[in-house]
Scaffold this active site. Structure first.
Site, PDB file in Angstrom:
ATOM      1  N   ASP A   1      19.159  23.779  -4.469  1.00 35.83           N
ATOM      2  CA  ASP A   1      18.143  23.629  -3.421  1.00 35.83           C
ATOM      3  C   ASP A   1      17.059  22.651  -3.855  1.00 35.83           C
ATOM      4  O   ASP A   1      16.396  22.854  -4.871  1.00 35.83           O
ATOM      5  CB  ASP A   1      17.502  24.982  -3.092  1.00 35.83           C
ATOM      6  CG  ASP A   1      18.481  25.936  -2.423  1.00 35.83           C
ATOM      7  OD1 ASP A   1      19.175  25.512  -1.486  1.00 35.83           O
ATOM      8  OD2 ASP A   1      18.545  27.110  -2.840  1.00 35.83           O
TER       9      ASP A   1
ATOM     10  N   ASP B   1      20.421  21.947 -10.488  1.00 30.75           N
ATOM     11  CA  ASP B   1      19.946  22.912  -9.501  1.00 30.75           C
ATOM     12  C   ASP B   1      20.551  22.496  -8.156  1.00 30.75           C
ATOM     13  O   ASP B   1      21.050  21.380  -8.010  1.00 30.75           O
ATOM     14  CB  ASP B   1      18.411  22.855  -9.464  1.00 30.75           C
ATOM     15  CG  ASP B   1      17.825  23.651  -8.321  1.00 30.75           C
ATOM     16  OD1 ASP B   1      18.144  24.839  -8.200  1.00 30.75           O
ATOM     17  OD2 ASP B   1      17.054  23.060  -7.538  1.00 30.75           O
TER      18      ASP B   1
END
Length: 213
Positions: free
Chosen positions: A11, A9
């Site tokens: 963020d 991922d």
């Protein structure tokens, strides 16, 4: 190394952007005179595609999600000045994995334009063999991003791991039948990530390699 493919991922996992996202959403709410949601609820939608996230936070404004998304992008890029930076150890770990022949990819709720801008700013693009954003796949937790990446690279779920900071990331991994590793310096706590299915949890990006073994 246990895995052939590590999918990250962005963020709250690679980059410390969570405070900026929360502040941007609060600014959008203020501009439209919506009541602000709690910080916990606002953080909980991080990882969803932008319009889905705004519809979840402001369901009574669902018919304006495109307008709100455009305002969010303007505020995030041009107005909000909350600093963002890579988490400690990110580039070192990416180099370690690349040197060991492990493929590294990104699956993010960001837009393609947003991810490309941050890839250029951070100089990390060369470490990733492929990336998927909310513009090219179904929103998390749908496993579409992971399935697309594995299909493109010809790597099986048993040889793949998803690394993320949210319950949404853990759920996406479960739906794609891949292992999940949770990081606690983003949105969710270690307890929340473990309950959502993380097989390993770390509080430092630099320790990620231990979990990958």
């Amino acid at each position: 190394m246990k895995y052939k493919l590590v999918i990250l991922d962005w963020d709250g996992t690679v980059m410390d952007t969570v405070p900026k996202i929360v502040n941007t959403i609060n600014t959008v709410a203020d501009q439209y005179s919506f009541p602000r949601e709690s910080e916990e609820k606002t953080k909980s939608i991080i990882g969803l595609s932008l319009e889905n996230a705004l519809e979840t936070l402001f369901p009574e404004q669902a018919n304006r999600s495109s307008e709100l998304a455009a305002t969010y992008k303007h505020v995030y890029k041009e107005v909000d000045k909350t600093p963002t930076s890579l988490f400690d150890g990110v580039e070192h770990v990416l180099k370690q994995l690349t040197d060991q022949g492990v493929k590294v990819a990104v699956a993010t709720g960001k837009s393609r334009q947003g991810l490309n801008r941050l890839m250029e700013e951070t100089g990390l693009a060369g470490y990733f063999v492929t990336t998927r954003t909310a513009d090219e796949a179904e929103s998390k937790p749908n496993p579409d991003m992971l399935n697309q990446i594995m299909s493109e690279l010809g790597i099986l779920p048993c040889d793949t791991v998803m690394v993320g900071d949210t319950i949404i990331d853990m759920e996406m991994a479960r739906l794609a039948n891949v292992d999940a590793i949770g990081v606690t310096f983003g949105v969710a706590s270690g307890e929340q990530l473990k309950a959502a299915g993380a097989r390993y949890i770390t509080s430092q990006f630099a320790q990620l390699v231990d979990g990958l073994r």
